[in-house]
Design an enzyme around this catalytic site. Structure first.
Site, PDB file in Angstrom:
ATOM      1  N   ILE A  13       0.818  -1.211   0.000  1.00 13.58           N
ATOM      2  CA  ILE A  13       0.000   0.000   0.000  1.00 13.58           C
ATOM      3  C   ILE A  13       0.854   1.263   0.000  1.00 13.58           C
ATOM      4  O   ILE A  13       0.591   2.211  -0.743  1.00 13.58           O
ATOM      5  CB  ILE A  13      -0.942   0.007   1.219  1.00 13.58           C
ATOM      6  N   SER A  32       9.383   5.751   7.258  1.00 11.87           N
ATOM      7  CA  SER A  32       9.463   4.348   7.659  1.00 11.87           C
ATOM      8  C   SER A  32      10.756   4.145   8.430  1.00 11.87           C
ATOM      9  O   SER A  32      11.642   5.009   8.425  1.00 11.87           O
ATOM     10  CB  SER A  32       9.423   3.429   6.430  1.00 11.87           C
ATOM     11  N   LYS A 149      -6.909  -0.889  16.662  1.00 15.71           N
ATOM     12  CA  LYS A 149      -7.675  -0.452  15.499  1.00 15.71           C
ATOM     13  C   LYS A 149      -9.014   0.153  15.915  1.00 15.71           C
ATOM     14  O   LYS A 149      -9.481   1.134  15.315  1.00 15.71           O
ATOM     15  CB  LYS A 149      -7.903  -1.621  14.544  1.00 15.71           C
TER      16      LYS A 149
END
Length: 222
Positions: A13, A32, A149
Site C-alpha cells: 500500500i 518508515s 484499530k
C-alpha cells in the site's frame, strides 16, 4: 505543489500510494524505519518508528521544513502480535503497549500534528488511516491488534464530525471482499486509487470507508 506524507511505506500500500500521488503532482514524503529500495529517489524519505509516539512531532516538523506542511496524511502502519485463539490475554504488557503505540497512540499523534498543518493547507486537507474490520469484528488470537484499530477508528469518527465545518476530511479505509469478508492480502493498487479519489473529493464521505475493489464504497452493517 501540495505535500502528501505517507507514514508506513512498505512495498504494498505505501509505495503504491506514493507513486499514485507523485503521478498526480504531489510532493511525496515517505516515513518508515528503513529506506525502501523500490522508492523513487525523488521522494523524500524520513526515518520514523511508529512504536515511539513522542517522535511524531519531530517527523512533521522535518517534513514541513523540507517540503511544506502535508495537505494529505496517510497513516499506513500496523503492529500485530498473535496469541493462541483460546488465550486472548497471552501477550506480555510490553507487547500490548507496543501494539497500542503503533496502532493507536502514534495515529493520534499524527492526526494531531496533521491538523496543525491543515490550518495552513485549508479545506480539502485529508487524513486517512489504513484500517481493517477489527473495529467491528472480534477475531480470536489478535485481541490487542483489534483494541488498537478500534481506538483509532473511534478517533477517526470523532474527527470527521468535529472538523467537518472546516473542510478537513478523515477516513478509516477498510478493504473487503464482496461478501463483506476481509481482503487478504490487501491490494496496494486498489488502496492507492481509493486514497487519491478520497483526497480529490471535496466532501467528507462515510468515515468508515469499507470498499470493494472495482465497486468503491459498500456499506456492511454487520
Amino acid at each position: 505543489m501540495a505535500t502528501v506524507l505517507i507514514i508506513g511505506a512498505g512495498p504494498g500500500i505505501g509505495l503504491s500510494t506514493a507513486r499514485a500521488f507523485q503521478h498526480a503532482g504531489y510532493s511525496v514524503a515517505i516515513a518508515s524505519r528503513t529506506r525502501q529500495q523500490k522508492a523513487d529517489p525523488s521522494m523524500r524519505h524520513f526515518v520514523f518508528d511508529a512504536a515511539k509516539p513522542d517522535t511524531v512531532k519531530t517527523l512533521f516538523a522535518e517534513v514541513t521544513a523540507a517540503i511544506g506542511p502535508p495537505k494529505v496524511v496517510i497513516y499506513n502502519v500496523a503492529q500485530r502480535f498473535a496469541t493462541e485463539p483460546e488465550e486472548p490475554f497471552g501477550l506480555d504488557p510490553d507487547q500490548v503497549q507496543e501494539t497500542l503505540a503503533v496502532n493507536a497512540l502514534s495515529a493520534y499523534a499524527a492526526a494531531r500534528e496533521a491538523v496543525k498543518g491543515f490550518v495552513k493547507t485549508g479545506q480539502g486537507s485529508t487524513f486517512i488511516m489504513t484500517g481493517n474490520m477489527l473495529n467491528t469484528v472480534a477475531l480470536p488470537g489478535i485481541l490487542c491488534f483489534g483494541m488498537g484499530k478500534s481506538a483509532a477508528a473511534h478517533m477517526i469518527q470523532n474527527a470527521s464530525i468535529s472538523y467537518k465545518n472546516k473542510g478537513y476530511k478523515f477516513y478509516y479505509a477498510d478493504q473487503r471482499q464482496p461478501d463483506g469478508g476481509p481482503t487478504i492480502p490487501v491490494d496496494g493498487e486498489a488502496h492507492a486509487k481509493l486514497y487519491l479519489d478520497l483526497v480529490k473529493d471535496t466532501e467528507q464521505k462515510p468515515w468508515d470507508y469499507t470498499f470493494v475493489d472495482g465497486q468503491g464504497y459498500v456499506s456492511f452493517s454487520t
